[in-house]
Design a protein around this motif. Structure first.
Motif, PDB file in Angstrom:
ATOM      1  N   ARG A 238      83.803   3.077 -44.512  1.00  0.00           N
ATOM      2  CA  ARG A 238      83.720   2.807 -43.069  1.00  0.00           C
ATOM      3  C   ARG A 238      84.600   3.781 -42.288  1.00  0.00           C
ATOM      4  N   ALA A 239      85.823   3.973 -42.750  1.00  0.00           N
ATOM      5  CA  ALA A 239      86.723   4.907 -42.077  1.00  0.00           C
ATOM      6  C   ALA A 239      86.156   6.326 -42.096  1.00  0.00           C
ATOM      7  N   MET A 240      85.547   6.683 -43.200  1.00  0.00           N
ATOM      8  CA  MET A 240      84.971   8.021 -43.337  1.00  0.00           C
ATOM      9  C   MET A 240      83.809   8.225 -42.369  1.00  0.00           C
ATOM     10  N   LEU A 241      82.939   7.213 -42.261  1.00  0.00           N
ATOM     11  CA  LEU A 241      81.757   7.333 -41.407  1.00  0.00           C
ATOM     12  C   LEU A 241      82.081   7.120 -39.936  1.00  0.00           C
ATOM     13  N   ASP A 242      83.238   6.531 -39.626  1.00  0.00           N
ATOM     14  CA  ASP A 242      83.698   6.409 -38.243  1.00  0.00           C
ATOM     15  C   ASP A 242      84.443   7.654 -37.771  1.00  0.00           C
ATOM     16  N   HIS A 243      84.630   8.600 -38.648  1.00  0.00           N
ATOM     17  CA  HIS A 243      85.337   9.848 -38.324  1.00  0.00           C
ATOM     18  C   HIS A 243      84.594  10.575 -37.194  1.00  0.00           C
ATOM     19  N   PRO A 244      85.317  11.237 -36.297  1.00  0.00           N
ATOM     20  CA  PRO A 244      84.637  12.007 -35.235  1.00  0.00           C
ATOM     21  C   PRO A 244      83.635  13.028 -35.773  1.00  0.00           C
ATOM     22  N   PRO A 246      81.851  12.891 -39.112  1.00  0.00           N
ATOM     23  CA  PRO A 246      81.620  12.234 -40.414  1.00  0.00           C
ATOM     24  C   PRO A 246      80.913  13.168 -41.395  1.00  0.00           C
ATOM     25  N   PRO A 247      81.089  12.923 -42.679  1.00  0.00           N
ATOM     26  CA  PRO A 247      80.398  13.750 -43.671  1.00  0.00           C
ATOM     27  C   PRO A 247      78.895  13.484 -43.653  1.00  0.00           C
ATOM     28  N   THR A 248      78.137  14.497 -44.004  1.00  0.00           N
ATOM     29  CA  THR A 248      76.684  14.318 -44.147  1.00  0.00           C
ATOM     30  C   THR A 248      76.323  13.920 -45.567  1.00  0.00           C
ATOM     31  N   ALA A 249      77.291  14.004 -46.471  1.00  0.00           N
ATOM     32  CA  ALA A 249      77.073  13.609 -47.867  1.00  0.00           C
ATOM     33  C   ALA A 249      78.396  13.117 -48.438  1.00  0.00           C
ATOM     34  N   ILE A 250      78.308  12.257 -49.456  1.00  0.00           N
ATOM     35  CA  ILE A 250      79.496  11.714 -50.116  1.00  0.00           C
ATOM     36  C   ILE A 250      79.315  11.827 -51.619  1.00  0.00           C
ATOM     37  N   PHE A 251      80.361  12.328 -52.271  1.00  0.00           N
ATOM     38  CA  PHE A 251      80.423  12.266 -53.733  1.00  0.00           C
ATOM     39  C   PHE A 251      81.277  11.066 -54.105  1.00  0.00           C
ATOM     40  N   SER A 252      80.729  10.167 -54.922  1.00  0.00           N
ATOM     41  CA  SER A 252      81.438   8.964 -55.353  1.00  0.00           C
ATOM     42  C   SER A 252      81.777   9.077 -56.831  1.00  0.00           C
ATOM     43  N   ALA A 253      83.058   8.869 -57.155  1.00  0.00           N
ATOM     44  CA  ALA A 253      83.538   9.148 -58.509  1.00  0.00           C
ATOM     45  C   ALA A 253      83.282   8.033 -59.509  1.00  0.00           C
ATOM     46  N   ASN A 254      82.858   6.836 -59.045  1.00  0.00           N
ATOM     47  CA  ASN A 254      82.456   5.799 -59.996  1.00  0.00           C
ATOM     48  C   ASN A 254      81.557   4.787 -59.293  1.00  0.00           C
ATOM     49  N   ILE A 259      78.930   1.466 -54.809  1.00  0.00           N
ATOM     50  CA  ILE A 259      78.434   0.207 -54.254  1.00  0.00           C
ATOM     51  C   ILE A 259      79.152  -0.108 -52.938  1.00  0.00           C
ATOM     52  N   GLY A 260      80.448   0.184 -52.873  1.00  0.00           N
ATOM     53  CA  GLY A 260      81.173  -0.014 -51.621  1.00  0.00           C
ATOM     54  C   GLY A 260      80.613   0.842 -50.495  1.00  0.00           C
ATOM     55  N   ALA A 261      80.300   2.106 -50.797  1.00  0.00           N
ATOM     56  CA  ALA A 261      79.720   2.992 -49.781  1.00  0.00           C
ATOM     57  C   ALA A 261      78.358   2.483 -49.342  1.00  0.00           C
ATOM     58  N   LEU A 262      77.542   2.044 -50.287  1.00  0.00           N
ATOM     59  CA  LEU A 262      76.211   1.542 -49.954  1.00  0.00           C
ATOM     60  C   LEU A 262      76.282   0.257 -49.145  1.00  0.00           C
ATOM     61  N   ARG A 263      77.268  -0.582 -49.444  1.00  0.00           N
ATOM     62  CA  ARG A 263      77.438  -1.803 -48.654  1.00  0.00           C
ATOM     63  C   ARG A 263      77.718  -1.450 -47.193  1.00  0.00           C
ATOM     64  N   GLU A 264      78.564  -0.449 -46.966  1.00  0.00           N
ATOM     65  CA  GLU A 264      78.876  -0.052 -45.591  1.00  0.00           C
ATOM     66  C   GLU A 264      77.681   0.612 -44.917  1.00  0.00           C
ATOM     67  N   ARG A 270      71.801  -2.413 -40.660  1.00  0.00           N
ATOM     68  CA  ARG A 270      71.471  -3.738 -40.133  1.00  0.00           C
ATOM     69  C   ARG A 270      71.958  -3.925 -38.697  1.00  0.00           C
ATOM     70  N   ASP A 271      73.162  -3.396 -38.417  1.00  0.00           N
ATOM     71  CA  ASP A 271      73.764  -3.588 -37.095  1.00  0.00           C
ATOM     72  C   ASP A 271      73.357  -2.519 -36.090  1.00  0.00           C
ATOM     73  N   GLY A 272      72.544  -1.574 -36.536  1.00  0.00           N
ATOM     74  CA  GLY A 272      72.103  -0.516 -35.632  1.00  0.00           C
ATOM     75  C   GLY A 272      73.209   0.424 -35.206  1.00  0.00           C
ATOM     76  N   VAL A 273      74.214   0.607 -36.046  1.00  0.00           N
ATOM     77  CA  VAL A 273      75.315   1.518 -35.723  1.00  0.00           C
ATOM     78  C   VAL A 273      74.793   2.949 -35.776  1.00  0.00           C
ATOM     79  N   PRO A 274      74.965   3.720 -34.708  1.00  0.00           N
ATOM     80  CA  PRO A 274      74.463   5.100 -34.721  1.00  0.00           C
ATOM     81  C   PRO A 274      75.276   5.979 -35.660  1.00  0.00           C
ATOM     82  N   GLY A 275      74.696   7.096 -36.019  1.00  0.00           N
ATOM     83  CA  GLY A 275      75.394   8.048 -36.873  1.00  0.00           C
ATOM     84  C   GLY A 275      74.569   8.400 -38.094  1.00  0.00           C
ATOM     85  N   PRO A 276      75.028   9.388 -38.852  1.00  0.00           N
ATOM     86  CA  PRO A 276      74.265   9.859 -40.006  1.00  0.00           C
ATOM     87  C   PRO A 276      74.253   8.852 -41.146  1.00  0.00           C
TER      88      PRO A 276
END
Length: 338
Positions: A238-244, A246-254, A259-264, A270-276
């Motif tokens: 969430r903090a990463m995607l709220d960044h002014p 934000p990354p267009t891609a994420i590498f997840s180490a495990n 799953i945490g990234a996908l949950r966010e 669902r909430d219609g939050v704008p952004g990539p």
């Protein structure tokens, strides 16, 4: 003092004498510390460590020198299905040799690992397989384990020369990050567990190597390396995607970080939050990966095979067919694109 089964074991009376307490205080401390002052517990546990004392949980049921038929297996996260598959691999090989496994969870806590290993030795396990924490290795040294062979899985421990099964962490993370760069991404975030964890450090090195080779900027503000569970990973994403920016891609180490990234990401959809909606690469497969709200590239490997390889090394030691020097096996990984 050696803890080899062939040598005399220290007694509760000797522990009590070293700690300056009664044998009853030692027994109560080892049984959980009920009604024992914390300072006395600390003195007892210090004496236990100094003497190399282990409670013999099987003393009533085993004759001297008789194998217990048990293999102790310690993992770091019992809630992660990955380790369930790992344990199944160990169990399959153990069954082929007429043994059973007993399973324990350390929760990435070095103190729990020390206690769990102590409990396993007290039950006279024939061998140990450990996914180690990032703590010290004093309790894993041969003079502490006696003649109980130890195999490490997934991670090394500095200063410990024992048989080990690893994954191609660096190469897999490197290739996974390259796949994002090849797709045109240059602003790539990193989600991983703490840098003191062996696999977390190796997978970050693979990510860093790919980014550096391609001249892509590594921005510390979109790198999070301290998540050990899904909830923490979700907050970091969430903090990463709220960044002014934000990354267009994420590498997840495990897979827990994935799953945490996908949950966010799902919450934002669902909430219609704008952004990539960032592209994802996950080191480790995870449950229902093919049903996720965004495509996920998986750096895959067989956790059950990892368990089987660790158990195979252990039984080679038990049966006297292993090489004299410690063996390291590194298993390959594959890149599975959506």
């Amino acid at each position: 003092m050696s803890t080899s089964r062939g040598a005399r074991q220290p007694t509760i009376k000797e522990v009590a004498s070293r700690a300056g307490v009664s044998p009853m205080t030692v027994s109560r401390t080892l049984a959980g510390g009920v009604n024992v002052r914390p300072d006395l517990q600390e003195r007892v546990m210090a004496a236990v460590r100094e003497l190399g004392y282990y409670r013999n949980e099987n003393a009533r049921s085993l004759r001297p020198g008789q194998p217990s038929g048990l293999i102790g297996v310690a993992i770091t996260n019992l809630a992660n299905p990955y380790y369930g598959n790992f344990a199944l691999g160990v169990e399959e090989v153990a069954a082929e040799h007429g043994r059973r496994i007993i399973l324990g969870n350390t929760g990435e806590d070095a103190g729990r690992e020390r206690q769990l290993v102590s409990d396993f030795i007290g039950r006279q396990v024939d061998g140990l397989i450990l996914v180690p924490t990032s703590g010290d290795a004093e309790h894993l040294q041969p003079e502490r384990l006696g003649d109980v062979p130890l195999v490490l899985a997934s991670r090394r421990v500095p200063g410990l020369d024992v048989d080990t099964v690893l994954l191609d962490d660096v190469g897999g993370a490197y290739r996974g990050t390259l796949s994002l760069l090849d797709a045109g991404h240059t602003r790539i975030g990193f989600l991983g567990n703490r840098s003191s964890v062996f696999t977390g450090e190796r997978r970050y090195r693979g990510y860093e190597r790919a980014m550096t080779e391609r001249g892509a900027p590594i921005d510390p503000s979109i790198i999070a390396r301290d998540q050990q569970d899904v909830d923490a990973a979700s907050r970091a994403a969430r903090a990463m995607l709220d960044h002014p920016e934000p990354p267009t891609a994420i590498f997840s180490a495990n897979n827990r970080n994935t799953i945490g990234a996908l949950r966010e990401i799902g919450r934002r959809l669902r909430d219609g939050v704008p952004g990539p909606r960032p592209a994802l690469v996950s080191f480790d497969d995870f449950e229902l990966s093919e049903l996720m709200p965004v495509p996920v590239t998986v750096i895959d490997h067989d956790a059950r095979l990892l368990g089987r390889e660790a158990a195979t090394l252990l039984f080679a030691r038990l049966e006297g067919t292993a090489e004299a020097e410690a063996t390291t096996v590194e298993l390959p990984v594959t890149i599975e694109h959506p």
